[in-house]
Design a protein around this motif. Sequence first.
Motif, PDB file in Angstrom:
ATOM      1  N   ASN A 135       7.739   8.099  -4.213  1.00  0.00           N
ATOM      2  CA  ASN A 135       7.481   6.965  -2.959  1.00  0.00           C
ATOM      3  C   ASN A 135       6.807   5.959  -3.548  1.00  0.00           C
ATOM      4  O   ASN A 135       6.444   5.775  -4.575  1.00  0.00           O
ATOM      5  CB  ASN A 135       6.584   7.549  -2.094  1.00  0.00           C
ATOM      6  N   GLN A 136       6.829   5.013  -2.892  1.00  0.00           N
ATOM      7  CA  GLN A 136       6.021   3.653  -3.154  1.00  0.00           C
ATOM      8  C   GLN A 136       4.833   3.952  -3.577  1.00  0.00           C
ATOM      9  O   GLN A 136       3.903   4.752  -2.897  1.00  0.00           O
ATOM     10  CB  GLN A 136       6.014   2.697  -2.058  1.00  0.00           C
ATOM     11  N   SER A 137       3.964   3.479  -4.600  1.00  0.00           N
ATOM     12  CA  SER A 137       2.816   3.647  -5.166  1.00  0.00           C
ATOM     13  C   SER A 137       1.805   3.137  -4.093  1.00  0.00           C
ATOM     14  O   SER A 137       1.801   2.130  -3.512  1.00  0.00           O
ATOM     15  CB  SER A 137       2.407   3.030  -6.504  1.00  0.00           C
ATOM     16  N   SER A 138       0.803   4.021  -4.065  1.00  0.00           N
ATOM     17  CA  SER A 138      -0.509   3.629  -3.368  1.00  0.00           C
ATOM     18  C   SER A 138      -1.337   2.649  -3.776  1.00  0.00           C
ATOM     19  O   SER A 138      -2.322   2.216  -3.127  1.00  0.00           O
ATOM     20  CB  SER A 138      -1.260   4.909  -2.812  1.00  0.00           C
ATOM     21  N   VAL A 139      -1.115   2.181  -4.993  1.00  0.00           N
ATOM     22  CA  VAL A 139      -2.115   1.530  -5.790  1.00  0.00           C
ATOM     23  C   VAL A 139      -1.497   0.099  -5.718  1.00  0.00           C
ATOM     24  O   VAL A 139      -0.435   0.014  -6.274  1.00  0.00           O
ATOM     25  CB  VAL A 139      -2.275   1.988  -7.053  1.00  0.00           C
ATOM     26  N   PRO A 140      -2.364  -0.779  -5.096  1.00  0.00           N
ATOM     27  CA  PRO A 140      -1.685  -2.263  -4.989  1.00  0.00           C
ATOM     28  C   PRO A 140      -1.293  -2.813  -6.550  1.00  0.00           C
ATOM     29  O   PRO A 140      -2.240  -2.541  -7.516  1.00  0.00           O
ATOM     30  CB  PRO A 140      -2.981  -3.147  -4.470  1.00  0.00           C
TER      31      PRO A 140
END
Length: 483
Positions: free
Chosen positions: A194-199
Amino acid sequence: YTVDITLGGQNFTVLLDTGSTDLWINAQGRNVALTNTSSLIATEVYGQGAVQGNIAFAELKVGNYVVPSQAFVNATRIVNMTTTVDGYMGMSFDVSNIFSTVAQAWGNESAQTLGRSFITNLFAQNTSLPNNFDIQLGRTEQMDEDGAGTFIVSGHSAAFGDVSDAPKLPRVVSDRWAVVMDEMRINGEKFSFNQSSVPGVPEGKVAAVMDSGFSLPPLPPAAVDAIYKSVPGAVFSQAAGGYVIPCNSSTILSFVFGGQEFLVHPLDLALPFAVPIVKNGATTNVTVCVATYQYLNLDPTQFAGFDLILGDAFLRNVYASFDYGDFNPMTNTSGTPFIQMVTTVDPYTAMDEFYQDRATVLATLPPTIEPSQFIQYPIATAANSTSSTASQDDAISGALSTDDDADSTHSSSDKTSWIVAFVLLGANLLVGLALLVVTLTMCVRGTKGKSVGSRYVPVRLKEADAHAEHDSEHGVPRYTDEA
């Protein structure tokens, strides 16, 4: 993985932890010569267990280096922690309980002088040294009780000097050794996270923490499912708290960083051990192989800065250099710390090594049982579901605040089987191979390329087979579970 240190004239064996910052020591009954002490209380909370004590200061010797007055937690309350080591020595950044406690009490300027970690102090007082440290977590053969690895400060092992040419993987958050991971591949096929949670992490990639404090790497559940469902006969066991797989089977797992693929040795995908089960009313011992890669179950509102943690079952497959670059918190010098890695696994011989080692180990254990049958029988004994220390210290454990350290990421849910107790212990800063304790040999470098009293023990691999089947697209041979 442990390192021997001398604190206040006393020798201690500590776990080397790239996932945390602080040094804490169980010095009870030892006459540690303090250079100073304080009434400040610091707590360190880990996934299973916690410690609490006042912040004290003592001379610290690690290898040939000496820090005249190192801050540490003089642990007086130890809740549900392993007794196989005397404490933990963190190797991460100065955003820790000691630093924040000192800053809150005496100001940030005092914290930058008094509350620094060992590695920060070391580089601060030796400004001419290259500010990196390297680790290579050794693998033993046939489940030996102990072995050797390498811990080098300010230099590289001669055996892995090419690590300096490896891609630099920049740190993506300020408080962890977290870097961007390009891909995870299973049998050569890319797994889609899934899309990373880290900006700031690019689309399709994730942030991975390199944490020597985690024996069993926690990944998103879907990733763990994908890994072990690719192994024929693997099943998820509620009793084991993870997958169990046929002991003579494996899969091909690799991770890609900086465009380079790093193969996970099949020995690092599951651990065999004997389990007493109740079958037909009688207790019998069987052998099962429990997955090393575990579910990552974190509260995303509480833990941030990474998507997964790659612990010892990954780090045993690389030689890793942790470099602070131009980053210097004492002089407000900005810079981006980075990690460089080279593989220690020979893709052409790894599967043969797996079959040979696994057969030798299984010959010393009770008969194996198919995972599908194992999950049908109850475990014969229930032990270590809750330690006596934890039960005696409910008040303190309830009062301990949650550390933002990566090692604080597993909940200590009550389990009833000893197999789960093992998994939880392994996931929370214990051993890499079953009950194996591997000592890291300290190697201190005054300048790059010059060793002082060092010893290096590489992973032993057989010569590559020039005729081995090779997958040119992915750079590693495809594995099968056929002998």
